[in-house]
Design a protein around this motif. Sequence first.
Motif, short mmCIF file in Angstrom:
data_model
loop_
_atom_site.label_atom_id
_atom_site.label_comp_id
_atom_site.label_asym_id
_atom_site.label_seq_id
_atom_site.Cartn_x
_atom_site.Cartn_y
_atom_site.Cartn_z
N GLY A 140 -1.70 -1.12 -10.83
CA GLY A 140 -2.24 -1.11 -9.47
C GLY A 140 -1.39 -1.95 -8.52
O GLY A 140 -1.14 -1.56 -7.37
N VAL A 141 -0.95 -3.11 -8.99
CA VAL A 141 -0.11 -3.98 -8.16
C VAL A 141 1.20 -3.27 -7.84
O VAL A 141 1.66 -3.27 -6.68
CB VAL A 141 0.17 -5.33 -8.88
N THR A 142 1.81 -2.63 -8.83
CA THR A 142 3.07 -1.92 -8.62
C THR A 142 2.90 -0.78 -7.63
O THR A 142 3.71 -0.62 -6.70
CB THR A 142 3.62 -1.37 -9.96
N ILE A 143 1.85 0.01 -7.80
CA ILE A 143 1.60 1.13 -6.88
C ILE A 143 1.35 0.60 -5.47
O ILE A 143 1.86 1.16 -4.48
CB ILE A 143 0.42 1.99 -7.39
N GLY A 144 0.59 -0.47 -5.36
CA GLY A 144 0.33 -1.08 -4.06
C GLY A 144 1.60 -1.52 -3.37
O GLY A 144 1.78 -1.31 -2.16
N LEU A 145 2.50 -2.16 -4.12
CA LEU A 145 3.77 -2.61 -3.54
C LEU A 145 4.64 -1.43 -3.11
O LEU A 145 5.28 -1.48 -2.05
CB LEU A 145 4.53 -3.49 -4.54
N ILE A 146 4.65 -0.38 -3.90
CA ILE A 146 5.43 0.82 -3.52
C ILE A 146 4.89 1.42 -2.23
O ILE A 146 5.65 1.76 -1.32
CB ILE A 146 5.43 1.86 -4.67
N VAL A 147 3.58 1.55 -2.13
CA VAL A 147 2.96 2.09 -0.92
C VAL A 147 3.29 1.20 0.27
O VAL A 147 3.62 1.69 1.36
CB VAL A 147 1.42 2.24 -1.11
N LEU A 148 3.23 -0.11 0.10
CA LEU A 148 3.55 -1.05 1.18
C LEU A 148 4.99 -0.88 1.65
O LEU A 148 5.26 -0.87 2.85
CB LEU A 148 3.29 -2.47 0.69
N VAL A 149 5.93 -0.74 0.72
CA VAL A 149 7.34 -0.55 1.08
C VAL A 149 7.54 0.77 1.82
O VAL A 149 8.25 0.84 2.84
CB VAL A 149 8.24 -0.62 -0.18
N VAL A 150 6.88 1.84 1.37
CA VAL A 150 7.00 3.14 2.03
C VAL A 150 6.44 3.07 3.45
O VAL A 150 7.06 3.56 4.40
CB VAL A 150 6.30 4.24 1.21
N ILE A 151 5.29 2.44 3.61
CA ILE A 151 4.70 2.31 4.95
C ILE A 151 5.63 1.50 5.85
O ILE A 151 5.86 1.85 7.01
CB ILE A 151 3.29 1.67 4.86
N GLY A 152 6.20 0.41 5.32
CA GLY A 152 7.14 -0.40 6.09
C GLY A 152 8.37 0.41 6.51
O GLY A 152 8.84 0.30 7.65
N ALA A 153 8.88 1.24 5.61
CA ALA A 153 10.05 2.06 5.92
C ALA A 153 9.72 3.09 7.00
O ALA A 153 10.53 3.32 7.91
CB ALA A 153 10.55 2.75 4.65
N VAL A 154 8.55 3.70 6.92
CA VAL A 154 8.14 4.70 7.93
C VAL A 154 8.00 4.03 9.29
O VAL A 154 8.46 4.55 10.31
CB VAL A 154 6.83 5.40 7.49
N ILE A 155 7.36 2.87 9.33
CA ILE A 155 7.18 2.16 10.60
C ILE A 155 8.53 1.77 11.19
O ILE A 155 8.79 1.95 12.39
CB ILE A 155 6.28 0.92 10.41
N ALA A 156 9.45 1.27 10.35
CA ALA A 156 10.79 0.90 10.83
C ALA A 156 11.53 2.12 11.38
O ALA A 156 12.19 2.05 12.43
CB ALA A 156 11.59 0.25 9.70
N ARG A 157 11.41 3.25 10.72
CA ARG A 157 12.07 4.48 11.17
C ARG A 157 11.51 4.96 12.50
O ARG A 157 12.26 5.35 13.40
CB ARG A 157 11.92 5.57 10.10
N LEU A 158 10.19 4.90 12.66
CA LEU A 158 9.57 5.32 13.91
C LEU A 158 9.98 4.41 15.06
O LEU A 158 10.24 4.88 16.17
CB LEU A 158 8.05 5.34 13.77
#
Length: 191
Positions: A140-158
Amino acid sequence: MFVLAEPATQPQADVWSNLDMAAIKESLTTTGVWAPADQQAALKELVQQADADGHSLHVVVLDQSYPKFTAYRDIATELQSQVGGTVLVFGPSGSGTASSEFSRVQLEDASSDVTKGSTATQAATQMYHKAVDPNVNWNGVTIGLIVLVVIGAVIARLQMKRKRRAESDQVPAAVGGGSDDGEPDDGAPSS
């Protein structure tokens, strides 16, 4: 002929053939405990607490020592196959566990955390609480961190696209507005 090791000639159960397994099973089925009288009350209370928590706990305290360090685990496994749930077996020379509710890793982890010199009642209580305490779910911690990184990357791209769009809207107004004399620029060099 050179023999390095002699194969075992006795079945596992012969190691503890002095135990009345039928009587132990009967006691575990009715009270959840097989132990000396002075330890039964506290162990029965632990079994009842486990039952209230939704776990089937059985505790066996033996006064026999066995030469094989795995004997207590073998006894626990044999009893667990008959009564189900989780079986903790304690003796003078060690302890053993078997469970259909907790993984071998949880049981070993709980066993390793028992305070040295504990009575069987203290050890059983510590092991049970360690087994049921919430453990970190690393998946769960690993999946949570992956989701957090993806969200951060999407926000940075936008944000990057928004910044480029704002810059491109400002550049044509500053460059293509015509000459200073009020006449449109036809692209020909002035003379």
